[in-house]
Design an enzyme around this catalytic site. Structure first.
Site, PDB file in Angstrom:
ATOM      1  N   GLY A  12       0.839  -1.202   0.000  1.00 50.85           N
ATOM      2  CA  GLY A  12       0.000   0.000   0.000  1.00 50.85           C
ATOM      3  C   GLY A  12       0.868   1.244   0.000  1.00 50.85           C
ATOM      4  O   GLY A  12       0.571   2.221   0.692  1.00 50.85           O
ATOM      5  N   ARG A  24      -0.217   5.343  -2.210  1.00 47.43           N
ATOM      6  CA  ARG A  24      -0.974   6.541  -1.835  1.00 47.43           C
ATOM      7  C   ARG A  24      -0.960   6.730  -0.323  1.00 47.43           C
ATOM      8  O   ARG A  24      -0.643   5.809   0.425  1.00 47.43           O
ATOM      9  CB  ARG A  24      -2.426   6.448  -2.319  1.00 47.43           C
ATOM     10  CG  ARG A  24      -2.553   6.613  -3.826  1.00 47.43           C
ATOM     11  CD  ARG A  24      -4.004   6.644  -4.294  1.00 47.43           C
ATOM     12  NE  ARG A  24      -4.692   5.384  -4.086  1.00 47.43           N
ATOM     13  CZ  ARG A  24      -5.794   5.243  -3.349  1.00 47.43           C
ATOM     14  NH1 ARG A  24      -6.333   6.286  -2.763  1.00 47.43           N
ATOM     15  NH2 ARG A  24      -6.354   4.055  -3.219  1.00 47.43           N
ATOM     16  N   TYR A  72     -14.701  -2.208  10.696  1.00 44.09           N
ATOM     17  CA  TYR A  72     -13.376  -1.595  10.476  1.00 44.09           C
ATOM     18  C   TYR A  72     -12.578  -1.636  11.780  1.00 44.09           C
ATOM     19  O   TYR A  72     -11.428  -2.070  11.809  1.00 44.09           O
ATOM     20  CB  TYR A  72     -13.540  -0.156   9.979  1.00 44.09           C
ATOM     21  CG  TYR A  72     -12.220   0.568   9.791  1.00 44.09           C
ATOM     22  CD1 TYR A  72     -11.453   0.376   8.646  1.00 44.09           C
ATOM     23  CD2 TYR A  72     -11.733   1.446  10.769  1.00 44.09           C
ATOM     24  CE1 TYR A  72     -10.237   1.037   8.477  1.00 44.09           C
ATOM     25  CE2 TYR A  72     -10.524   2.109  10.613  1.00 44.09           C
ATOM     26  CZ  TYR A  72      -9.778   1.899   9.460  1.00 44.09           C
ATOM     27  OH  TYR A  72      -8.577   2.542   9.302  1.00 44.09           O
ATOM     28  N   ALA A 126     -12.970  -3.564  14.309  1.00 44.55           N
ATOM     29  CA  ALA A 126     -12.650  -4.951  14.677  1.00 44.55           C
ATOM     30  C   ALA A 126     -11.441  -5.457  13.897  1.00 44.55           C
ATOM     31  O   ALA A 126     -10.577  -6.156  14.449  1.00 44.55           O
ATOM     32  CB  ALA A 126     -13.860  -5.850  14.419  1.00 44.55           C
TER      33      ALA A 126
END
Ligand SMILES: NC(=O)c1ccc[n+]([C@@H]2O[C@H](COP(=O)([O-])OP(=O)(O)OC[C@H]3O[C@@H](n4cnc5c(N)ncnc54)[C@H](OP(=O)(O)O)[C@@H]3O)[C@@H](O)[C@H]2O)c1
Length: 242
Positions: A11, A14, A148, A150
């Site tokens: 990732g 960006r 999210y 979790a």
């Protein structure tokens, strides 16, 4: 500081991952920039790194794509692995879909697990693994954020377990938990100036996070000074969550 070291940033095209790539590159690391869909953004990061960085692609929600990416990297020795890729989606109780549920869990939880599983043979003795978690894993917030949060709590759990599992190889595993960071992920949410201002005011240090805040802590965790820290998730939220 990182001359002669190789870092893979999952990732890295960006947002926070981009900031991490640029900081590691500025410190002399050979950076491998991973992206999912946005080749243009990954190429831009490569350009900013002087054009010598390697770029790799995989959807981390697809285990076979992770395996194919690491097959391409066979023979590379990784001194630093940053697992930053992730998605934010709302998952309101009673209003969610199977597709959204699977996307969040597959990308934010299963993805990092399979990345580390496949990266393990490439990790150098004494390597540093850094997961990008979130303070959303520590607190409850009304408004469809449960899944999210979790997955990010799960990333912290992976971090603690991997730290112990990889300690015999002297590999240090930590996470960084940012609060709000201004990136593409939050751009929609903050497109309303009133929402932005309300969130900014909740930051005791008076501003929202930027990718460089996280990148600086990544660098510390890669340094000799960070050499006795493992299994931690470091809150980098400017006091937003304490
Ligand atoms: N922004 C915040 O406020 C904030 C706060 C706390 C934690 N975080 C966490 O920080 C991390 C980065 O967030 P960000 O704000 O920088 O996000 P962003 O600007 O939206 O960038 C997301 C990155 O993840 C990659 N990615 C997304 N889905 C992927 C998939 N299925 N497979 C592989 N790569 C994928 C993207 O690749 P492409 O460019 O190719 O699409 C991009 O490099 C995430 O884990 C996020 O949960 C963010």
């Amino acid at each position: 500081m990182l001359h002669g070291k190789t870092a893979l940033v999952i990732g890295g095209s960006r947002g926070i991952g981009r900031g991490i790539c640029l900081r590691l590159g500025a410190e002399g690391a050979e950076v491998i920039v991973h992206y999912h869909r946005n080749r243009k953004a990954a190429d831009e990061v490569r350009g900013l790194l002087g054009g010598k960085a390697r770029v790799v692609q995989a959807d981390i929600a697809q285990p076979e794509q992770i395996e194919a990416m690491f097959a391409q990297l066979a023979g590379v020795k990784l001194d630093v692995l940053v697992i930053c890729a992730g998605v934010w989606r709302a998952s309101p109780v009673g209003g969610s879909t199977v597709a959204v549920m699977n996307e969040i869990v597959d990308t934010n939880l299963k993805g990092p697990f399979w990345v580390l599983n496949c990266a393990s043979p490439l990790l150098a003795h004494g390597a540093r693994v850094i997961n990008i978690s979130s303070v959303a894993g520590r607190i409850g917030v009304a408004g469809g954020r449960s899944l999210y949060g979790a997955t990010k709590a799960a990333v912290d759990a992976l971090t603690r377990n991997w730290a112990l599992e990889l300690a015999p190889r002297r590999i240090l595993v930590n996470a960084i938990s940012p609060g709000y960071v201004t990136t593409d992920m939050t751009a929609g949410h903050f497109s309303d100036p009133a929402v932005y201002e309300n969130a900014r005011r909740r930051h005791p240090l008076g501003r929202m996070g930027v990718p460089e805040d996280t990148a600086g802590v990544v660098l510390f965790l890669c340094s000799e000074d960070g050499g006795f820290i493992t299994g931690q998730s470091i809150n980098v939220s400017g006091g937003f969550v304490v």
